[in-house]
Each structure stands twice: as C-alpha cells, then as structure tokens.
Design an enzyme around this catalytic site. Structure first.
Site, PDB file in Angstrom:
ATOM      1  N   GLU A 424      -1.213  -3.707   1.126  1.00  0.00           N
ATOM      2  CA  GLU A 424      -1.779  -2.880   2.181  1.00  0.00           C
ATOM      3  C   GLU A 424      -2.493  -3.761   3.209  1.00  0.00           C
ATOM      4  OE1 GLU A 424      -5.134  -0.828   0.700  1.00  0.00           O
ATOM      5  OE2 GLU A 424      -5.659   0.058   2.618  1.00  0.00           O
ATOM      6  N   ASP A 497      -6.081  -1.904  -2.150  1.00  0.00           N
ATOM      7  CA  ASP A 497      -7.506  -1.959  -2.469  1.00  0.00           C
ATOM      8  C   ASP A 497      -7.827  -1.075  -3.663  1.00  0.00           C
ATOM      9  OD1 ASP A 497      -7.997  -3.662  -0.426  1.00  0.00           O
ATOM     10  OD2 ASP A 497      -8.632  -2.104   0.997  1.00  0.00           O
ATOM     11  N   ASP A 499     -10.072   0.985  -3.836  1.00  0.00           N
ATOM     12  CA  ASP A 499     -10.811   2.190  -3.439  1.00  0.00           C
ATOM     13  C   ASP A 499      -9.870   3.384  -3.229  1.00  0.00           C
ATOM     14  OD1 ASP A 499      -9.474   1.642  -1.142  1.00  0.00           O
ATOM     15  OD2 ASP A 499     -11.219   0.911  -0.042  1.00  0.00           O
ATOM     16  N   ASP A 501      -8.781   4.927  -0.543  1.00  0.00           N
ATOM     17  CA  ASP A 501      -7.718   4.736   0.450  1.00  0.00           C
ATOM     18  C   ASP A 501      -6.553   3.963  -0.151  1.00  0.00           C
ATOM     19  OD1 ASP A 501      -8.638   6.113   2.544  1.00  0.00           O
ATOM     20  OD2 ASP A 501      -9.112   4.376   3.827  1.00  0.00           O
TER      21      ASP A 501
END
Ligand code: 0RA
Length: 637
Positions: A424, A497, A499, A501
């Site tokens: 990403e 990541d 997280d 997102d």
C-alpha cells in the site's frame, strides 16, 4: 370447471410386488435420495391438488424420530366411494396398485411431477406403515397399509367438517439401509416448491427441533429470482425482469434479469424437480434468448464496432429461473439431473423468442440497459484477451518491457521461492524496495484505495489501472484467459499498514483475488504479511508487537523490575526503516504471515458477498476475528 372425477376414472394395472423387488426402478435407489423421494411423491400429490385449484395449503411434519413424515392438504380429499367394477375405494386403488391414477386419463389431471400417479402406491409398497385420513362429504375416513398391503380397512371415524387428505408414512427399514430423514433437505425442497407453485402455502414442522417454517410466494419464481440476486448481492443491470408464464403444449414459467456480476446463474426445474445439469429445456431457453437479443440489436443497429457479440457475452451476468412441466420427462447423466427430451428444446426456444423480442421492443429503456450490459461483456472479453496477449507476448520474447513501470521485479529467473509483495502506498513501497531480498522478492506499490470489485465484470476490473498493473505483474491473466502456469511468482503477499485503513485495503485485495483470481487462493498462493504496529525497547532488547493486545502481552512478559519501556507506534510502513521492515516482515526466517485458504467455498462466497455489500470498516474485523471460518490460518514461513 373441473371435471367430476370419481373412482370409475381410475385404471388398474398391477400389484406392488415389482416395487418391493426392484425399488431402484421406481425411486432411483434406496440411499438417502431414494428415501427422500418418498416425501417428494406424497408432497407432489398434494401440490397437484393445489395446482388444480382445490387446495391452498400443505402441511409437512417431520416427526420426532426422523423416521416418519405426515403430509396433509386442504383439498377435496381422495375419494372413498366404491369403484363400480372393482368394488374398492379410489383411496385403496390409488395406494395399493401400480399405475393407478387419474393422471393417466389425460386432461382430467395435470401432473406436477413425480411418478405419474404411481407415487402413492410406490411409497406404500416401501413403507412399513401408511395411514391415510380423508375428510370429505361431512365425514372423516381412515385406512392403513403396511408394505403395500391393507392392514386396516377403510373406516368412518365420524362426522367432520371441511375436506382434505392427511398421509402419515414410515419408510420400511428392511428396504432402506438408513431411514433417517434430513430436515434441511426437506425444508429446501419445500421452499423451492413454494416458488414453483405460486400461491400455495407450504408449512413445515420439524418436531425434533420444534422449528416451523412457512413458505408462501404469491409471485412464484419471480420472488425466487429476487431472492437469489439479493443473497448474492448481484446488482440488476436493468429495471424490470423478464417474466413469461405459458400454458399449452408445454407448460412453462420463465423469469430472468441481467446483473452486474460476471457469473451466469440458471436454476431450472422439470415438474418441480431440480435439473442441476440443465438439459434441453435450458438449451432452448439460452438459444431463444440469444436469438431474440441478437435480432433486437440488429434491427435497431446497436451492434458495437470492432467487437462481435458471442453467446458468452449475452450470458454474462444473466440470472434465470426456468420451470417446465413435461408429461414424460427423460432424465440423463450420472445424477439423473439433466433433461433429455429433445422436443422440449424447440418448444422452449419457440415460446421465449417471440415474446422476448416483443418485450424488448415495447420496453425500450430496459432493452437499452440490457444491450449496454451485453456490449460491456464483449468489451471486457476483448480487454482481458488483449491483457493476456500482452503477458504472453512478453513471456514469449523473454522480455519484461510490458511490466508495469512501478514494479520492482526480483532478479532470479527461477520462479521457486519468489514472492510478489503488493504494498500500500508509494512511500511504503520505497521502504520495501530497499529492505527486500532483491533476488527473490518483487515489490508492486499500489496507490491509494483499491476498487471494490465485488459484483464487477472482468472488463470493469481491467479498466482500473492499479488492478490492471497487478494482473500484468502476476502474469497469469484473468477471467477466461487465466492460466496458473503463467503466474510469475510462487507467492503473492499482501502488505499493508497494521491499522484499519490497511486492513480495508487488504480486504479489498482479497475480494478482488477471491472473485477474479480464485485459483490463486484455492492453490494457497496468497498470504497476508503482518507488519508490527509497535516497537518496544526494553533495555537492550527490542520487541515487535502486531497490535495492542500483543503489546500488552509482551510488556507483561518481558518487562522486569523497573526497566523503562520505550514504545513506538508506527504510523505506517512508510516511516519504518528498511532494515526494520526486513527484520520484522520480509525476512522469511523471522517473519510471520497468514496463509489465505478457502475452507468452504460456498460459505466463503456467501461471506464475501455479504461483507462487500456492507460497512467497509467492519469487513476486516470479520476476516481477522473469524479467521478459522474463512480459513485464514497462522503460518510461519
Ligand atoms: C382423485 C380425485 C379427487 C381427489 C384426489 C384424487 C386427491 C388426491 C390427493 C392426494 C393427496 N391429496 C389429494 N387430494 C385429492 C377428487 C374427486 C372429487 O372430489 O371430485
């Protein structure tokens, strides 16, 4: 008006010995399918009564022992008066002689399916007990049988209101090795029956669980189509579905609608029996639809330039339910679920073609939406063929000129142990490019959000630059042009990541792979990398934690006395040092990854379509929380 129909209309042919000698000839076998066949036969008799306009409700009860079933209806009741010649009641004749049944007499009785009127006697022959209770003409009557023989003569139980037939039966354990009925099998069949026979209310009670179901569909198979589309999250490509009900030489019901999905879904039935392998009725429908659509496109000069429309283009995203009623169905194939009557093909074709053409011409908006959908399929097919040609040209020349510019490919020419990391964002891509093992690890950075491809056609997917680049990098093509042998890497690793997102992006990529390159998941070639969220420095030692829980566990375990803990939370992969990324996430010796696999394809399918229609944030949680269910398991590589 219904013709008067009494005992004299029944033709008697033979006794029930043949049925007990060769049950397979009548019910296909004595396994579970044959056992359940008995239920379908008895239910079909009640369905016939309803379809002839005499009953509105059918009750089916699976008794607590799971070895016996009661089917009742509120029809006219099987006649109990004596046959003028045989001196027996119609009830007795219907239940104790083969080929007895008004259905043989032609117009008087329309068949819904089953064994053509011999059903009741076959069930009787193969049951250790059958009890038939009839209410009609103000009284209630009862008669009992065992293994095809009368065990209790017809007797009047007393006065009764209304009319109807109730049949209790218990399959003979000396015929069937296993006599347990399956509640789900019965429930599913009854639900289908309620779609195929609009307006009939079918109640099902499972006494073992106490569960009760009511199936009722005023709009018949149109309701069924709507349910299929809603369940799969297939978005219709046009407003109104096509509906055709026809009586005559061939009774048939057809509904269909094009959707945005790539799959073709056809559910077909002959006399209420599912024909999972299709057959002449399905072929006739496809032929008729293709011809009508082509004709419409030609007449209105709508053909696209540069692409020709194939039958597959017309069928992409097409969802149809077809129900035909055939007097003498011939089934074929290993599971006997393909219709083989040749005459049915042209009858269905001839029934659907003119009506569909007429419909398209008088619903121009809908027609245009349909044509647009079909042209899209054709363009998608062309696009994916072009994409795959580009890939094979490259591998044929050995050159890598057509690979996406932002791909940092690995150096080795040997595919073994190579990995493509889909990363990403550009900055994370940068760290990964620096931190990787250049020899075996390739990096493809993706910019921003990935498309939600659920329900999208191959053509639409390929229009998206990020996904097209990914397909090119993989080298294996997509859709009809997919070839696993051309996959350029041994493993495909999703790296995002830690997280929410990042989780979202991973989910979108998984959806894409699952829907459009499912073979990669089936072959367990897809992995999810697990970058750390925290760095914890305790004195001289450094630890990495995947999430909050991991962090707390590490602190509890490793923090001794009053050593100060230095905790860093990574905002993203981009701010991680290349060396750190290598140590924690990329190095095959130290990293942990999740292997993605399909435990149960159908269930996964349902879950994916359900998830991708809902709140994006909730989706990844699901995948993580229910890891076992979707078959994402821990794996140390
Ligand atoms: C023959 C004649 C009549 C009814 C039936 C058969 C009949 C059979 C079954 C099997 C299950 N439920 C059923 N309900 C009706 C009616 C003759 C008349 O009343 O005119």
């Amino acid at each position: 008006m219904a013709t008067t129909y009494t005992a004299k209309d029944i033709t008697v042919l033979e006794g029930l010995d043949p049925v007990r000698k060769r049950p397979g000839m009548y019910i296909g076998g004595v396994g579970s399918s044959g056992l359940h066949h008995l239920v379908w036969e008895i239910v079909d008799n009640s369905v016939d009564e309803a379809m002839n306009g005499h009953a509105t409700e059918i009750n089916v009860t699976l008794h607590k022992d799971k070895q016996s079933v009661t089917v009742s209806d509120n029809g006219r009741g099987i006649p109990v008066d004596l046959h003028p010649i045989h001196k027996k009641s119609a009830l007795e004749i219907v239940y104790s002689t083969l080929h007895a049944g008004g259905k043989f007499e032609g117009d008087n009785y329309k068949t819904s399916g089953g064994l053509h009127g011999v059903g009741a006697s076959v069930v009787n022959a193969l049951s250790s007990k059958v009890q038939v209770t009839v209410r009609r003409d103000g009284a209630e009557w009862q008669m009992e049988f065992s293994r095809g023989v009368v065990t209790s003569k017809l007797k009047k139980l007393g006065a009764a209101k209304g009319s109807g037939t109730t049949v209790f039966f218990r399959p003979d354990p000396t015929v069937f090795p296993k006599t347990d009925f399956n509640s789900d099998t019965i429930r599913e069949r009854l639900e289908i029956a309620s779609y195929l026979h609009r307006g009939v209310k079918v109640n099902f009670t499972d006494e073992a669980t106490g569960k009760k179901d009511v199936f009722f569909h005023q709009d018949g198979i149109l309701d069924y189509l709507k349910k299929i589309l809603a369940q799969a999250h297939f978005k219709p490509a046009h407003e109104v579905p096509f509906v055709l009900n026809k009586d005559g030489e061939l009774r048939l019901e057809i509904v269909f609608q094009w959707t945005e999905a790539t799959e073709e879904v056809v559910k077909s039935y002959v006399n209420g029996i599912p024909t999972g392998s299709g057959g002449t009725h399905e072929n006739g429908l496809r032929a008729g639809v293709a011809k009508a659509v082509r004709n419409y496109i030609e007449t209105h000069n709508l053909a696209p330039r540069g692409v020709s429309l194939t039958a597959e283009d017309i069928r992409e995203g097409w969802a149809a339910v077809l129900s035909v009623f055939v007097a003498e169905p011939q089934f074929q194939g290993q599971t006997k679920d393909r219709l083989n009557n040749p005459e049915v093909q042209s009858l269905v074709d001839a029934a659907v073609r003119p009506v569909l053409e007429q419909w398209l011409n008088s619903n121009r908006t809908v027609a245009e939406q349909i044509v647009a959908r079909i042209i899209l399929s054709a363009r998608a097919r062309e696009a994916s063929r072009a994409a795959s040609n580009a890939v094979s040209r490259k591998s044929a020349t050995g050159g890598r000129l057509t690979l996406p510019g932002k791909l940092a490919d690995c150096l080795t020419h040997n595919r073994e142990n190579t990995e493509l990391f889909i990363v990403e964002g550009d900055s994370a891509g940068g760290s990964a490019k620096q931190g990787r093992d250049r020899n075996t690890q390739a990096i493809l950075p993706l910019r921003g959000k990935v498309l939600n491809t659920e329900g999208m056609s191959v053509g639409k997917v390929i229009e998206n630059k990020e996904l097209a680049d990914l397909v090119t990098a993989l080298g294996c093509g997509i859709g009809a042009n997919f070839e696993l042998a051309k996959l350029r890497y041994q493993r495909v690793v999703l790296l995002a990541d830690a997280d929410s997102d990042g989780h979202h992006i991973t989910t979108l990529l998984l959806t894409f792979l699952y829907r459009h390159l499912p073979e990669l998941i089936r072959q367990e070639r897809v992995f999810i990398a697990m970058p750390p969220l925290y760095r914890i420095d305790l004195g001289k030692e450094t630890y990495w934690a995947a999430d909050d829980a991991d962090r707390d566990r590490l602190l509890k375990e490793k923090q001794k006395g009053n050593t100060k803990a230095d905790i860093t939370r990574f905002k993203g992969l981009g701010e991680m040092m290349a060396k750190t990324l290598w140590d924690t996430t990329l190095n095959p010796r130290t990293r942990r990854m999740l292997r993605v696999s399909i435990a149960d394809a159908l269930e996964t399918d349902r879950i994916v379509s359900e998830l991708m229609g809902k709140d994006p944030a909730a989706r990844f949680n699901f995948i993580m929380n229910r890891a076992d269910d979707v078959g994402v398991g821990d794996l140390d590589v």
